[in-house]
Design a protein around this motif. Structure first.
Motif, PDB file in Angstrom:
ATOM      1  N   CYS A 145       1.690   0.170  -2.742  1.00  0.00           N
ATOM      2  CA  CYS A 145       1.706  -1.072  -3.197  1.00  0.00           C
ATOM      3  C   CYS A 145       1.223  -2.301  -1.600  1.00  0.00           C
ATOM      4  O   CYS A 145       0.262  -2.994  -1.919  1.00  0.00           O
ATOM      5  CB  CYS A 145       3.293  -1.782  -3.219  1.00  0.00           C
ATOM      6  N   GLU A 146       1.922  -1.691  -0.556  1.00  0.00           N
ATOM      7  CA  GLU A 146       1.466  -2.239   0.159  1.00  0.00           C
ATOM      8  C   GLU A 146       0.033  -2.098   0.779  1.00  0.00           C
ATOM      9  O   GLU A 146      -1.217  -3.580   0.867  1.00  0.00           O
ATOM     10  CB  GLU A 146       2.208  -1.949   1.842  1.00  0.00           C
ATOM     11  N   HIS A 147      -1.127  -1.094   0.314  1.00  0.00           N
ATOM     12  CA  HIS A 147      -2.396  -0.849   0.645  1.00  0.00           C
ATOM     13  C   HIS A 147      -2.788  -1.974  -0.281  1.00  0.00           C
ATOM     14  O   HIS A 147      -4.036  -2.365   0.268  1.00  0.00           O
ATOM     15  CB  HIS A 147      -2.995   0.227   0.798  1.00  0.00           C
ATOM     16  N   ALA A 148      -2.678  -1.835  -1.154  1.00  0.00           N
ATOM     17  CA  ALA A 148      -3.174  -2.608  -2.875  1.00  0.00           C
ATOM     18  C   ALA A 148      -3.016  -4.213  -2.348  1.00  0.00           C
ATOM     19  O   ALA A 148      -3.897  -5.242  -2.360  1.00  0.00           O
ATOM     20  CB  ALA A 148      -2.938  -2.603  -3.776  1.00  0.00           C
ATOM     21  N   PHE A 149      -1.633  -4.461  -1.994  1.00  0.00           N
ATOM     22  CA  PHE A 149      -1.265  -6.455  -1.319  1.00  0.00           C
ATOM     23  C   PHE A 149      -2.298  -6.633  -0.459  1.00  0.00           C
ATOM     24  O   PHE A 149      -3.143  -7.816  -0.748  1.00  0.00           O
ATOM     25  CB  PHE A 149      -0.121  -6.613  -1.399  1.00  0.00           C
TER      26      PHE A 149
END
Length: 160
Positions: free
Chosen positions: A111-115
């Motif tokens: 999720c942090e990568h996508a954010f």
């Protein structure tokens, strides 16, 4: 664990991971909850639905992307997202982590990568949806830990 961009050869393992991840929801939760008629109508071909969905998740020309988490034994999970540049908003489309890689903060990392990717594409906000049933409790906990605000919604089904 290494997170990288989607490659075409990822399609088969990501589809299998998606079906494996969500089988307990459809077969053990949703089907018994709503009964056979509603289940057949709404999600009777849920495996086929996911085969079609996963095949179209990575479409950079439409601002839709997939990132894959690799482990020594292959694909450990993935996240799919899209960005609406005009609205400066992003959406997590799908997140799946293999059973053997859960509870290791891989969902958080994905999720942090996508954010970060969404921010780089100009998004100022993100939307993530999940179910309110017990199967989806870990996803709700993850999204709340990431600082997302839960909005109450209700969906009803009934056989006619």
């Amino acid at each position: 664990m290494h997170i990288r961009a989607f490659r075409r050869h990822d399609l088969v393992p990501l589809t299998a991971l998606t079906i494996d991840t969500f089988r307990p929801f459809y077969e053990d939760s949703f089907r018994p909850l709503v009964g056979e008629v509603v289940f057949a109508h709404q999600h009777g071909d849920w495996r086929g639905d996911y085969r079609r969905l996963v095949a179209g998740l990575h479409a950079p020309e439409q601002h839709a992307h997939v990132a894959v988490a690799e482990a020594g034994d292959g694909c450990a999970g993935y996240v799919a997202w899209s960005v609406d540049p005009g609205r400066r908003s992003g959406s997590i489309t799908l997140l799946a982590v293999s059973a053997q890689h859960r509870r290791l903060h891989l969902g958080t990392a994905l999720c942090e990568h996508a954010f970060a990717a969404m921010r780089a594409q100009g998004a100022a906000v993100v939307e993530i949806g999940t179910g309110g049933d017990p199967f989806h409790a870990p996803a709700r906990a993850l999204y709340e830990a990431l600082g997302c605000t839960r909005l109450p919604t209700a969906v009803y089904y009934r056989e006619l």
